[in-house]
Motif scaffolding. Structure first.
Motif, mmCIF file in Angstrom:
data_model
loop_
_atom_site.group_PDB
_atom_site.id
_atom_site.type_symbol
_atom_site.label_atom_id
_atom_site.label_comp_id
_atom_site.label_asym_id
_atom_site.label_seq_id
_atom_site.Cartn_x
_atom_site.Cartn_y
_atom_site.Cartn_z
ATOM 1 N N GLU A 65 0.832 -1.204 0.000
ATOM 2 C CA GLU A 65 0.000 0.000 0.000
ATOM 3 C C GLU A 65 0.866 1.253 0.000
ATOM 4 O O GLU A 65 0.563 2.232 -0.693
ATOM 5 N N MET A 66 1.948 1.221 0.778
ATOM 6 C CA MET A 66 2.846 2.381 0.810
ATOM 7 C C MET A 66 3.503 2.595 -0.554
ATOM 8 O O MET A 66 3.687 3.727 -0.978
ATOM 9 N N LEU A 67 3.832 1.509 -1.237
ATOM 10 C CA LEU A 67 4.421 1.645 -2.570
ATOM 11 C C LEU A 67 3.445 2.328 -3.529
ATOM 12 O O LEU A 67 3.845 3.127 -4.364
ATOM 13 N N ARG A 68 2.164 1.997 -3.402
ATOM 14 C CA ARG A 68 1.164 2.577 -4.299
ATOM 15 C C ARG A 68 0.791 4.000 -3.930
ATOM 16 O O ARG A 68 0.526 4.821 -4.804
ATOM 17 N N SER A 69 0.750 4.307 -2.646
ATOM 18 C CA SER A 69 0.157 5.586 -2.268
ATOM 19 C C SER A 69 1.112 6.593 -1.633
ATOM 20 O O SER A 69 0.856 7.788 -1.703
ATOM 21 N N LEU A 72 7.162 7.885 -1.173
ATOM 22 C CA LEU A 72 8.439 7.358 -0.700
ATOM 23 C C LEU A 72 9.058 6.506 -1.793
ATOM 24 O O LEU A 72 8.351 5.902 -2.600
ATOM 25 N N SER A 73 10.370 6.434 -1.791
ATOM 26 C CA SER A 73 11.032 5.578 -2.765
ATOM 27 C C SER A 73 10.936 4.126 -2.297
ATOM 28 O O SER A 73 10.651 3.837 -1.136
ATOM 29 N N VAL A 74 11.201 3.209 -3.211
ATOM 30 C CA VAL A 74 11.206 1.795 -2.876
ATOM 31 C C VAL A 74 12.234 1.524 -1.778
ATOM 32 O O VAL A 74 11.968 0.782 -0.839
ATOM 33 N N THR A 75 13.371 2.164 -1.886
ATOM 34 C CA THR A 75 14.427 1.980 -0.888
ATOM 35 C C THR A 75 13.961 2.425 0.493
ATOM 36 O O THR A 75 14.180 1.727 1.487
ATOM 37 N N GLU A 76 13.291 3.556 0.572
ATOM 38 C CA GLU A 76 12.794 4.038 1.871
ATOM 39 C C GLU A 76 11.769 3.075 2.465
ATOM 40 O O GLU A 76 11.802 2.783 3.663
ATOM 41 N N ILE A 77 10.892 2.554 1.629
ATOM 42 C CA ILE A 77 9.890 1.609 2.116
ATOM 43 C C ILE A 77 10.556 0.311 2.557
ATOM 44 O O ILE A 77 10.204 -0.254 3.591
ATOM 45 N N CYS A 78 11.558 -0.136 1.804
ATOM 46 C CA CYS A 78 12.294 -1.344 2.211
ATOM 47 C C CYS A 78 12.954 -1.146 3.562
ATOM 48 O O CYS A 78 12.914 -2.034 4.419
ATOM 49 N N HIS A 79 13.537 0.011 3.780
ATOM 50 C CA HIS A 79 14.153 0.292 5.075
ATOM 51 C C HIS A 79 13.105 0.264 6.184
ATOM 52 O O HIS A 79 13.359 -0.260 7.270
ATOM 53 N N LEU A 80 11.933 0.811 5.919
ATOM 54 C CA LEU A 80 10.869 0.798 6.923
ATOM 55 C C LEU A 80 10.415 -0.621 7.233
ATOM 56 O O LEU A 80 10.244 -0.992 8.387
#
Length: 124
Positions: A65-69, A72-80
């Motif tokens: 959901e964060m990737l879609r909405s 943030l970059s993919v890298t930031e979401i991966c870190h989260l």
């Protein structure tokens, strides 16, 4: 309070607090009024997966959901997501070795591809 209602309360707590790195099975079990081991057995019997598996799936869904909405970059979401899944001491090791996992995964995929091709017979 009946068993299913207690499990639903625990499931709701996991849905609400999925991003809390301190969230663990022990805490959710006590919230529902169960011992850890009885809670895992009862949850799996009711929902077909362990609380850990359920929580992992929820966290992955939230990352999607964060990737879609989110902006943030993919890298930031991966870190989260990694920070939520792993204790701080493991986080750096996981981030440093993702490429090793990728190489292994790609090698396995290539091997299985060639094994399927050879099982189908010679290419003509």
């Amino acid at each position: 309070m009946d068993r299913l209602r207690q499990l639903r309360l625990a499931k709701d707590a996991m849905d609400r607090d999925w991003a809390d790195p301190e969230l663990d099975v022990e805490g959710v079990a006590s919230y529902a009024g169960y011992s850890r081991y009885h809670f895992v057995r009862a949850f799996k019997a009711a929902y077909g997966q362990t609380p850990g598996q359920y929580l992992t799936h929820r966290r992955i869904e939230r990352a999607g959901e964060m990737l879609r909405s989110a902006d943030l970059s993919v890298t930031e979401i991966c870190h989260l997501v990694v920070a939520v899944f792993a204790p701080p001491a493991m986080t750096a090791a996981r981030l440093l070795h993702w490429s090793t996992w990728r190489r292994r995964h790609q090698a396995t995929a290539r091997r299985s591809h060639y094994q399927r091709r050879s099982a189908d017979g010679p290419a003509g």
